[in-house]
Design a protein around this motif. Sequence first.
Motif, PDB file in Angstrom:
ATOM      1  N   CYS A 243     -39.124 -43.412  -5.720  1.00 29.14           N
ATOM      2  CA  CYS A 243     -38.520 -43.620  -4.399  1.00 29.14           C
ATOM      3  C   CYS A 243     -38.989 -42.541  -3.437  1.00 29.14           C
ATOM      4  CB  CYS A 243     -36.994 -43.607  -4.498  1.00 29.14           C
ATOM      5  SG  CYS A 243     -36.287 -45.127  -5.155  1.00 29.14           S
ATOM      6  N   THR A 244     -39.002 -42.880  -2.158  1.00 32.36           N
ATOM      7  CA  THR A 244     -39.366 -41.927  -1.119  1.00 32.36           C
ATOM      8  C   THR A 244     -38.468 -42.147   0.075  1.00 32.36           C
ATOM      9  OG1 THR A 244     -41.214 -41.022   0.168  1.00 32.36           O
ATOM     10  CG2 THR A 244     -41.102 -43.422  -0.037  1.00 32.36           C
ATOM     11  N   GLU A 245     -38.375 -41.123   0.935  1.00 29.92           N
ATOM     12  CA  GLU A 245     -37.481 -41.182   2.082  1.00 29.92           C
ATOM     13  C   GLU A 245     -38.210 -40.754   3.346  1.00 29.92           C
ATOM     14  OE1 GLU A 245     -33.319 -39.745   1.309  1.00 29.92           O
ATOM     15  OE2 GLU A 245     -34.199 -39.017  -0.563  1.00 29.92           O
TER      16      GLU A 245
ATOM     17  N   SER B 108     -28.666 -38.493   3.379  1.00 26.37           N
ATOM     18  CA  SER B 108     -29.231 -38.260   2.056  1.00 26.37           C
ATOM     19  C   SER B 108     -28.898 -36.842   1.589  1.00 26.37           C
ATOM     20  CB  SER B 108     -30.755 -38.435   2.091  1.00 26.37           C
ATOM     21  OG  SER B 108     -31.351 -37.950   0.900  1.00 26.37           O
TER      22      SER B 108
ATOM     23  N   THR C 118     -31.624 -40.511   6.429  1.00 30.81           N
ATOM     24  CA  THR C 118     -32.932 -41.052   6.036  1.00 30.81           C
ATOM     25  C   THR C 118     -32.855 -42.537   5.756  1.00 30.81           C
ATOM     26  OG1 THR C 118     -32.624 -40.709   3.648  1.00 30.81           O
ATOM     27  CG2 THR C 118     -33.536 -38.860   4.900  1.00 30.81           C
TER      28      THR C 118
ATOM     29  N   LYS D  23     -34.675 -45.080   2.837  1.00 32.01           N
ATOM     30  CA  LYS D  23     -35.202 -44.865   1.490  1.00 32.01           C
ATOM     31  C   LYS D  23     -35.814 -46.147   0.948  1.00 32.01           C
ATOM     32  CE  LYS D  23     -33.572 -42.846  -2.900  1.00 32.01           C
ATOM     33  NZ  LYS D  23     -32.370 -42.295  -3.586  1.00 32.01           N
TER      34      LYS D  23
ATOM     35  N   GLY E  38     -30.202 -43.961   3.204  1.00 36.31           N
ATOM     36  CA  GLY E  38     -30.582 -42.798   2.413  1.00 36.31           C
ATOM     37  C   GLY E  38     -29.581 -42.393   1.350  1.00 36.31           C
TER      38      GLY E  38
ATOM     39  N   ASP F 153     -31.199 -44.424  -6.643  1.00 38.45           N
ATOM     40  CA  ASP F 153     -32.401 -45.090  -7.140  1.00 38.45           C
ATOM     41  C   ASP F 153     -32.041 -46.315  -7.966  1.00 38.45           C
ATOM     42  OD1 ASP F 153     -33.696 -42.987  -5.945  1.00 38.45           O
ATOM     43  OD2 ASP F 153     -34.160 -41.941  -7.812  1.00 38.45           O
TER      44      ASP F 153
END
Length: 270
Positions: free
Chosen positions: A102-104, A121, A128, A130, A150, A154
Amino acid sequence: MVRITSVHAASKEPSLLRPSRLAPIDELLLFLMHLSVGLHLRDLAKRFNIHTTTASRIITSWTHFLYYLLGSIRLWIPPEELKAHLPPEFALFPDTQVVLDCTEIFCQTPSSLLLHSEVYSPYKSHTTFKAMIGIAPHGPITFVSPLYAGSMSDREIFKQSGIAKLLTPEMAIMVDKGFLVDNLFSGKVYRPAFLARNKQMTKEDVQQTQSIARVRVHVERCIRRVKENKLFDKVIPLSVCGSIDQLFTVACLLVNYQNGPLVKAWATQK
């Protein structure tokens, strides 16, 4: 080629001399300058000698067009094709279908306290959006989830993204320690081993953790390519929330067409 003018020249030029529309190639250039270089609408409008609203319309139009064009191309690769392109680094994990992470990206703080709590987040200490990104063992992006708030875990993103519907019992995924998704699909999960309290890892666990870390790092490198687009260096205004999901997806899909393989040695593999 598009005519690039200075700020002073553009401000002195009569509005009647502005082109009624740009050529498609110049519109694409404008869109890519917005995404990759992160130029603001006013800057782009002056460079291309068009109105700010025209620049905004071009960006929106190309975002939608590329989203549907690139999204119509199959991303998910059948297992037999993956095995034909499996890098030697994945010899210990030959049934890996996708490597997930995962990325934000930062977004503007909402005035509503309720919305703020949803998009805040704890990991980034900021509001954020996500997303979850998956790559095939040999590097290309094969899965991009929508952008979520955010605060979402996950595990919850994995559940809502729909990726479980693509996975079969014969497929394995590779994830980081935080992805506790074992009971959300019927396949295998490759994950670095947890260190139990007051216990030492076994030799096998240490070796497997090191092996997973060496190959899982490639999804982080792929995500870094996505975020090399300077648009994501800035805080995303809430006013563009309607299109940022598609714009982020386009940025991910474009990675498959640029920069060459993640690992140079993979370029020679068939």
